[in-house]
Design a protein around this motif. Sequence first.
Motif, PDB file in Angstrom:
ATOM      1  N   ASN A 196      -5.219   5.331  -0.706  1.00  0.00           N
ATOM      2  CA  ASN A 196      -3.825   5.332  -0.294  1.00  0.00           C
ATOM      3  C   ASN A 196      -2.974   4.368  -1.125  1.00  0.00           C
ATOM      4  OD1 ASN A 196      -4.341   7.261   1.622  1.00  0.00           O
ATOM      5  ND2 ASN A 196      -4.635   5.774   3.269  1.00  0.00           N
ATOM      6  N   LYS A 197      -3.558   3.260  -1.525  1.00  0.00           N
ATOM      7  CA  LYS A 197      -2.783   2.255  -2.263  1.00  0.00           C
ATOM      8  C   LYS A 197      -2.232   2.820  -3.568  1.00  0.00           C
ATOM      9  CE  LYS A 197      -3.048  -1.502   0.219  1.00  0.00           C
ATOM     10  NZ  LYS A 197      -1.887  -2.102   0.807  1.00  0.00           N
ATOM     11  N   ARG A 198      -3.047   3.563  -4.298  1.00  0.00           N
ATOM     12  CA  ARG A 198      -2.554   4.152  -5.549  1.00  0.00           C
ATOM     13  C   ARG A 198      -1.423   5.128  -5.264  1.00  0.00           C
ATOM     14  NH1 ARG A 198      -7.375   5.884  -9.639  1.00  0.00           N
ATOM     15  NH2 ARG A 198      -7.591   3.902 -10.697  1.00  0.00           N
ATOM     16  N   ARG A 199      -1.608   5.962  -4.243  1.00  0.00           N
ATOM     17  CA  ARG A 199      -0.560   6.930  -3.908  1.00  0.00           C
ATOM     18  C   ARG A 199       0.735   6.228  -3.520  1.00  0.00           C
ATOM     19  NH1 ARG A 199      -3.750   9.591   0.016  1.00  0.00           N
ATOM     20  NH2 ARG A 199      -5.552   9.986  -1.258  1.00  0.00           N
ATOM     21  N   GLU A 200       0.628   5.134  -2.794  1.00  0.00           N
ATOM     22  CA  GLU A 200       1.820   4.385  -2.366  1.00  0.00           C
ATOM     23  C   GLU A 200       2.630   3.892  -3.562  1.00  0.00           C
ATOM     24  OE1 GLU A 200       0.543   1.220   0.194  1.00  0.00           O
ATOM     25  OE2 GLU A 200      -0.309   2.603   1.660  1.00  0.00           O
ATOM     26  N   THR A 201       1.971   3.597  -4.652  1.00  0.00           N
ATOM     27  CA  THR A 201       2.664   3.102  -5.842  1.00  0.00           C
ATOM     28  C   THR A 201       2.855   4.205  -6.879  1.00  0.00           C
ATOM     29  OG1 THR A 201       0.633   2.424  -6.966  1.00  0.00           O
ATOM     30  CG2 THR A 201       1.698   0.792  -5.516  1.00  0.00           C
ATOM     31  N   GLU A 202       2.639   5.446  -6.460  1.00  0.00           N
ATOM     32  CA  GLU A 202       2.759   6.606  -7.346  1.00  0.00           C
ATOM     33  C   GLU A 202       1.852   6.461  -8.565  1.00  0.00           C
ATOM     34  OE1 GLU A 202       6.904   7.363  -8.091  1.00  0.00           O
ATOM     35  OE2 GLU A 202       7.334   7.566  -5.968  1.00  0.00           O
ATOM     36  N   TRP A 203       0.650   5.951  -8.341  1.00  0.00           N
ATOM     37  CA  TRP A 203      -0.387   5.814  -9.366  1.00  0.00           C
ATOM     38  C   TRP A 203       0.020   4.863 -10.490  1.00  0.00           C
ATOM     39  CZ3 TRP A 203      -5.150   7.987  -8.492  1.00  0.00           C
ATOM     40  CH2 TRP A 203      -5.209   8.881  -7.431  1.00  0.00           C
ATOM     41  N   LEU A 204       0.932   3.921 -10.221  1.00  0.00           N
ATOM     42  CA  LEU A 204       1.374   2.990 -11.251  1.00  0.00           C
ATOM     43  C   LEU A 204       0.596   1.678 -11.234  1.00  0.00           C
ATOM     44  CD1 LEU A 204       5.242   3.508 -11.108  1.00  0.00           C
ATOM     45  CD2 LEU A 204       3.618   4.403 -12.786  1.00  0.00           C
ATOM     46  N   ILE A 205      -0.019   1.360 -10.120  1.00  0.00           N
ATOM     47  CA  ILE A 205      -0.744   0.101  -9.993  1.00  0.00           C
ATOM     48  C   ILE A 205      -2.195   0.421  -9.659  1.00  0.00           C
ATOM     49  CG2 ILE A 205      -0.922  -2.071  -8.691  1.00  0.00           C
ATOM     50  CD1 ILE A 205       1.631  -1.879 -10.336  1.00  0.00           C
ATOM     51  N   GLU A 206      -3.100  -0.241 -10.342  1.00  0.00           N
ATOM     52  CA  GLU A 206      -4.519  -0.044 -10.061  1.00  0.00           C
ATOM     53  C   GLU A 206      -4.893  -0.763  -8.780  1.00  0.00           C
ATOM     54  OE1 GLU A 206      -7.181   1.527  -9.802  1.00  0.00           O
ATOM     55  OE2 GLU A 206      -8.006   1.408 -11.824  1.00  0.00           O
ATOM     56  N   VAL A 207      -5.758  -0.147  -8.016  1.00  0.00           N
ATOM     57  CA  VAL A 207      -6.292  -0.802  -6.825  1.00  0.00           C
ATOM     58  C   VAL A 207      -7.544  -1.565  -7.236  1.00  0.00           C
ATOM     59  CG1 VAL A 207      -5.392   0.921  -5.228  1.00  0.00           C
ATOM     60  CG2 VAL A 207      -7.678   1.204  -6.171  1.00  0.00           C
ATOM     61  N   SER A 208      -7.939  -2.496  -6.411  1.00  0.00           N
ATOM     62  CA  SER A 208      -9.140  -3.265  -6.705  1.00  0.00           C
ATOM     63  C   SER A 208     -10.142  -3.094  -5.574  1.00  0.00           C
ATOM     64  CB  SER A 208      -8.800  -4.751  -6.863  1.00  0.00           C
ATOM     65  OG  SER A 208      -8.389  -5.285  -5.618  1.00  0.00           O
ATOM     66  N   PHE A 209     -11.363  -3.423  -5.865  1.00  0.00           N
ATOM     67  CA  PHE A 209     -12.431  -3.397  -4.875  1.00  0.00           C
ATOM     68  C   PHE A 209     -12.017  -4.217  -3.657  1.00  0.00           C
ATOM     69  CE2 PHE A 209     -17.038  -4.481  -3.871  1.00  0.00           C
ATOM     70  CZ  PHE A 209     -17.414  -3.185  -3.559  1.00  0.00           C
ATOM     71  N   ASP A 210     -11.452  -5.399  -3.915  1.00  0.00           N
ATOM     72  CA  ASP A 210     -11.016  -6.267  -2.828  1.00  0.00           C
ATOM     73  C   ASP A 210      -9.901  -5.633  -2.001  1.00  0.00           C
ATOM     74  OD1 ASP A 210     -12.890  -8.216  -3.503  1.00  0.00           O
ATOM     75  OD2 ASP A 210     -11.499  -9.261  -4.832  1.00  0.00           O
ATOM     76  N   SER A 211      -8.920  -5.020  -2.665  1.00  0.00           N
ATOM     77  CA  SER A 211      -7.815  -4.414  -1.911  1.00  0.00           C
ATOM     78  C   SER A 211      -8.290  -3.200  -1.112  1.00  0.00           C
ATOM     79  CB  SER A 211      -6.641  -4.046  -2.822  1.00  0.00           C
ATOM     80  OG  SER A 211      -6.986  -3.007  -3.713  1.00  0.00           O
ATOM     81  N   ILE A 212      -9.283  -2.484  -1.642  1.00  0.00           N
ATOM     82  CA  ILE A 212      -9.863  -1.357  -0.896  1.00  0.00           C
ATOM     83  C   ILE A 212     -10.488  -1.878   0.393  1.00  0.00           C
ATOM     84  CG2 ILE A 212     -11.747   0.330  -0.891  1.00  0.00           C
ATOM     85  CD1 ILE A 212     -11.162   0.667  -3.954  1.00  0.00           C
ATOM     86  N   TYR A 213     -11.216  -2.986   0.294  1.00  0.00           N
ATOM     87  CA  TYR A 213     -11.863  -3.521   1.483  1.00  0.00           C
ATOM     88  C   TYR A 213     -10.885  -4.227   2.423  1.00  0.00           C
ATOM     89  CZ  TYR A 213     -16.466  -1.816   0.885  1.00  0.00           C
ATOM     90  OH  TYR A 213     -17.543  -0.976   0.820  1.00  0.00           O
ATOM     91  N   THR A 249      -8.413  -5.954 -12.595  1.00  0.00           N
ATOM     92  CA  THR A 249      -8.099  -7.355 -12.846  1.00  0.00           C
ATOM     93  C   THR A 249      -6.643  -7.527 -13.261  1.00  0.00           C
ATOM     94  OG1 THR A 249     -10.366  -7.925 -13.423  1.00  0.00           O
ATOM     95  CG2 THR A 249      -8.634  -9.363 -14.303  1.00  0.00           C
ATOM     96  N   TYR A 250      -6.170  -6.630 -14.117  1.00  0.00           N
ATOM     97  CA  TYR A 250      -4.816  -6.768 -14.661  1.00  0.00           C
ATOM     98  C   TYR A 250      -3.762  -6.001 -13.862  1.00  0.00           C
ATOM     99  CZ  TYR A 250      -6.915  -9.211 -18.514  1.00  0.00           C
ATOM    100  OH  TYR A 250      -7.591 -10.138 -19.261  1.00  0.00           O
ATOM    101  N   GLY A 251      -4.203  -5.057 -13.016  1.00  0.00           N
ATOM    102  CA  GLY A 251      -3.269  -4.314 -12.179  1.00  0.00           C
ATOM    103  C   GLY A 251      -2.596  -3.141 -12.865  1.00  0.00           C
ATOM    104  N   TYR A 252      -2.933  -2.900 -14.121  1.00  0.00           N
ATOM    105  CA  TYR A 252      -2.328  -1.798 -14.876  1.00  0.00           C
ATOM    106  C   TYR A 252      -3.418  -0.880 -15.402  1.00  0.00           C
ATOM    107  CZ  TYR A 252       1.847  -4.643 -14.678  1.00  0.00           C
ATOM    108  OH  TYR A 252       2.905  -5.388 -14.235  1.00  0.00           O
TER     109      TYR A 252
END
Length: 181
Positions: free
Chosen positions: A1-18, A101-104
């Motif tokens: 969901n996080k990627r969709r929320e940002t229209e696939w512009l920001i990478e999600v991380s393992f930590d943010s998934i959890y 790590t870089y978010g992009y």
Amino acid sequence: NKRRETEWLIEVSFDSIYEEFGRLAQVFNTKQINQIKEIEFDYELSVVKPKQRMVKEVCFSFLVTDYRSVISDIYLDNSRLKRLLDNCGIQHYDHLLSSATYGYLKHDGRLFPIYLDVLKKSGVSIAPHECFHTGDNPVSDGSSPQKHGIQSFFYNKSVENYKHSEIHKVLRLPNGYDTTN
């Protein structure tokens, strides 16, 4: 969901998934979340197998280049990605860049200027056109680095090669049913 929320512009991380998992599952104990994360990552380490062609590309790079980097669109941060690469026998690179790590992302091209900046900050004097990028995605590993002046080559994933093979044609069943789905 996080990627969709940002229209696939920001990478999600393992930590943010959890973090999201904890919120959705209503598990607010950080220690438990961290234990579950480590169980998943340890399992991933036990089942992941390196793509032999990619390992060959990395080994070949040792023969023809002075600097080698790994740049990946992946939800794992640099430290976990390093552990994964070590587990696959991919080592001795100079720089490691994970989109988490870089978010992009490589896919939209925003990770490549960061890579060029990392090279510059580490004292590597190399022009973008002197860099060569390879991988198995036509956008992330083909057109995106080229937009930043980086030479690139992508090769088809094994499943794509299979889909165009004679074997795939034989395994296709009548009525449009495909055994490869």
